[in-house]
Write an enzyme that holds these catalytic residues in place. Structure first.
Site, PDB file in Angstrom:
ATOM      1  CB  CYS A 380      -1.027  -0.262   0.936  1.00  0.00           C
ATOM      2  SG  CYS A 380      -2.083   1.495   0.937  1.00  0.00           S
ATOM      3  CG  HIS A 513      -3.423  -3.286   3.745  1.00  0.00           C
ATOM      4  ND1 HIS A 513      -2.141  -2.640   3.934  1.00  0.00           N
ATOM      5  CD2 HIS A 513      -3.755  -2.332   3.094  1.00  0.00           C
ATOM      6  CE1 HIS A 513      -1.824  -1.867   4.392  1.00  0.00           C
ATOM      7  NE2 HIS A 513      -3.282  -1.031   3.733  1.00  0.00           N
ATOM      8  CD  GLU A 515      -1.295  -6.568   4.798  1.00  0.00           C
ATOM      9  OE1 GLU A 515      -0.852  -6.449   4.288  1.00  0.00           O
ATOM     10  OE2 GLU A 515      -1.151  -4.917   5.625  1.00  0.00           O
TER      11      GLU A 515
END
Ligand code: GLN
Length: 541
Positions: A380, A513, A515
């Site tokens: 990001c 993102h 993650e």
């Protein structure tokens, strides 16, 4: 019919209510039940989206674009079930709904009160959108005794009364501290916390005692006697070596068994804990390690990058490598120090972020990784900084920057409407800061034969976003001539989603993102691939 389990906490915060709730959910799942885990947060923010990570840790984003508490991330990772908007609520969210209704006159001239209006709204949240789940586990944020928690505790008390004791269970998590001077474990704080809870009309059915030492039978008996809980329902939880051990440890302590007995389940299939055992032994076994430098503003607070740390661990697990995180505070990172600070790292990661402070340090680290062939992963804000670095040093646009830092620059990163006149923003348009970002799942189309399409083995992906600014597509051709490829775009071709550098072992920036979607048993391919590349750099695979 769903049964409801309420998890409260006492004595001190940070005892691991989130992890306990997630572990219980996983154990029930492994016994064949359908579960859903929800979080009720008593603070006044409408959601954690506007909170500084220093205050509250990471903001976790769901598929449907809710900005939620980081515990929701634990629930997703432990149960494999994607959470939704309807799994996290705050006092702020509840009051703003009620006030909106009140302004519209929906209360027909009545007085709007905490009981019943706020409590009714909380009760509605607890049971809404329940489909075929067997158990709904609701974690109440904060600690019993907090002023803000009161309406929540009152609501769950009423809820249990409405549904009947048979269908609801209260678990209270407390601390049993060890006093070195006297060599004793102390049960008094637990007794006081339960007393407080009982004064609000809630009698816990199970008490989970967090302690640094095993709790002897004498102390358990005391807790049972003074807190009015059967001795078998006094469950101890001592520190685990890795979070993956938590479900195993709770099962040993019979938490799942006690919960099922409470609800009167006779035919109790035992959970198969093999997957947790395997992952625990993998994480604890001595493996070769690899150092990853994370350069960010919030590195001093561990919870600020919770999902990221977890995703890197998952990437390590899939490569049989132990990932050591070297956290570098970008605000104190002097450009001249980059070389010495990154000397021993085999991969550089720049996570999401906001604001100008510390950005030059990040840009210097990216330049170093680019020129020295160190695997680089920009997430990001990290991707945006990589684009700025490339614009300055490959395209020679010396004042390249993002309009997030002000208008005094060439905005290679900015708001879509800055370079597409008349184009409506896809984000919220009101003047408030809350909820005005591109949030939640968006599609991206991957370019054939790119590194990224190999990593994902897919043509189209869906990833979770949380940002206001975008990379300016106007510079695409110029960048590509210099080897910086825009290897994934939004389906309409206007928004760069992924960049990668040719002639570099592993240099990838993503606007989303990843993650948030990585899970221990299904590590995210980007993290597996990044750690693999870092391992290769160290000459390990
Ligand atoms: N501050 C940047 C933006 O709003 C990046 C946000 C992030 O990294 N999540 O676009």
């Amino acid at each position: 019919m769903a049964r409801y389990i309420f998890v409260t906490g006492g004595v001190v915060s940070s005892l691991g209510k989130g992890l306990s709730s997630a572990s219980l959910a996983s154990l029930l799942q492994l016994r064949g039940f359908k579960v859903r885990v929800r979080k009720l947060d008593p603070y006044l923010n409408v959601d954690p989206g506007t909170m500084n990570p220093f205050q509250h840790g990471e903001v976790f984003v769901t598929d449907d674009g809710a900005e939620t508490d980081l515990d929701i991330g634990h629930y997703e990772r432990f149960t494999g079930i994607s959470a939704t908007q309807s799994d996290n609520i705050t006092t702020g969210g509840i009051y703003s709904d009620i006030i909106k209704k009140e302004r519209k006159g929906d209360y027909l001239g009545g007085t709007v009160q905490v009981v019943p209006h706020v409590t009714d709204r909380i009760k509605k949240f607890i049971s809404h959108n329940v489909k075929n789940e067997d158990f709904i586990i609701c974690e109440i944020g904060g600690t019993v005794g907090d002023i803000e928690s009161l309406p929540f505790l009152e609501a769950i008390r009423q809820f249990s009364n409405d549904k009947g004791k048979k269908n609801s269970l209260f678990i209270h998590l407390t601390l049993v501290p060890y006093l070195k001077a006297s060599g004793e474990l102390k049960t008094k704080p637990t007794q006081h916390s339960v007393k407080e809870l009982r004064s609000l009309g809630i009698q816990p059915d199970i008490i989970i005692c967090r302690s640094e030492k095993k709790i002897p039978i004498g102390e358990r008996k005391k807790i049972s006697l003074f807190c009015n809980v059967p001795i078998d329902n006094v469950i101890e939880t001592v520190d685990v070596r890795t979070i993956y051990e938590a479900p195993i440890s709770f099962h040993k302590e019979k938490l799942d068994e006690r919960v099922l007995s409470y609800f009167g389940f006779k035919n109790k299939k035992l959970p198969n804990l093999t997957k947790w055992k395997n992952i625990t032994s993998k994480v604890l076994s001595s493996r070769k390690d690899v150092n990853i430098g994370i350069i960010g503003k919030y590195v001093n607070l561990k919870d600020a990058y919770k999902s990221l740390d977890e995703a890197l661990t998952h990437g390590g697990i899939s490569n049989n490598l132990k990932v050591n995180l070297k956290r570098v505070d970008s605000e104190n990172l002097r450009v001249d120090d980059v070389k010495s600070l990154l000397k021993n790292v085999s991969g550089v990661l720049i996570p999401g972020g906001f604001g100008k402070r510390g950005s030059e340090g990040k840009i210097a680290a990216i330049k170093y990784a680019r020129l020295n062939n160190i695997p680089f992963f920009g997430i990001c804000f990290g991707m945006q900084m990589a684009v700025i670095e490339a614009a300055r040093n490959l395209l020679n646009i010396k004042d390249a920057s993002t309009s997030e830092f002000g208008n005094n620059c060439t905005p290679v990163v900015g708001l879509l409407e800055e370079w597409q006149k008349g184009k409506k923003t896809i984000k919220g348009t009101n003047k408030d800061l809350g909820g005005t970002m591109r949030l939640g799942l968006y599609d991206a189309i991957l370019r054939n034969n790119s590194l990224i399409s190999k990593i994902y083995s897919a043509k189209k992906i869906k990833e979770r976003h949380r940002h206001r600014y975008e990379v300016n597509v106007k510079y695409k051709n110029e960048f590509e001539k210099k080897g910086l490829i825009f290897s994934a775009m939004s389906p309409d071709g206007t928004l760069p989603e992924i960049i990668e550098l040719k002639n570099h072992p592993w240099f990838i920036g993503v606007q989303f993102h990843p993650e948030f979607k990585s899970r221990p048993f299904t590590p995210h391919p980007l993290f597996s691939s990044f750690i693999k590349a870092a391992g290769k750099r160290k000459g390990m695979n």
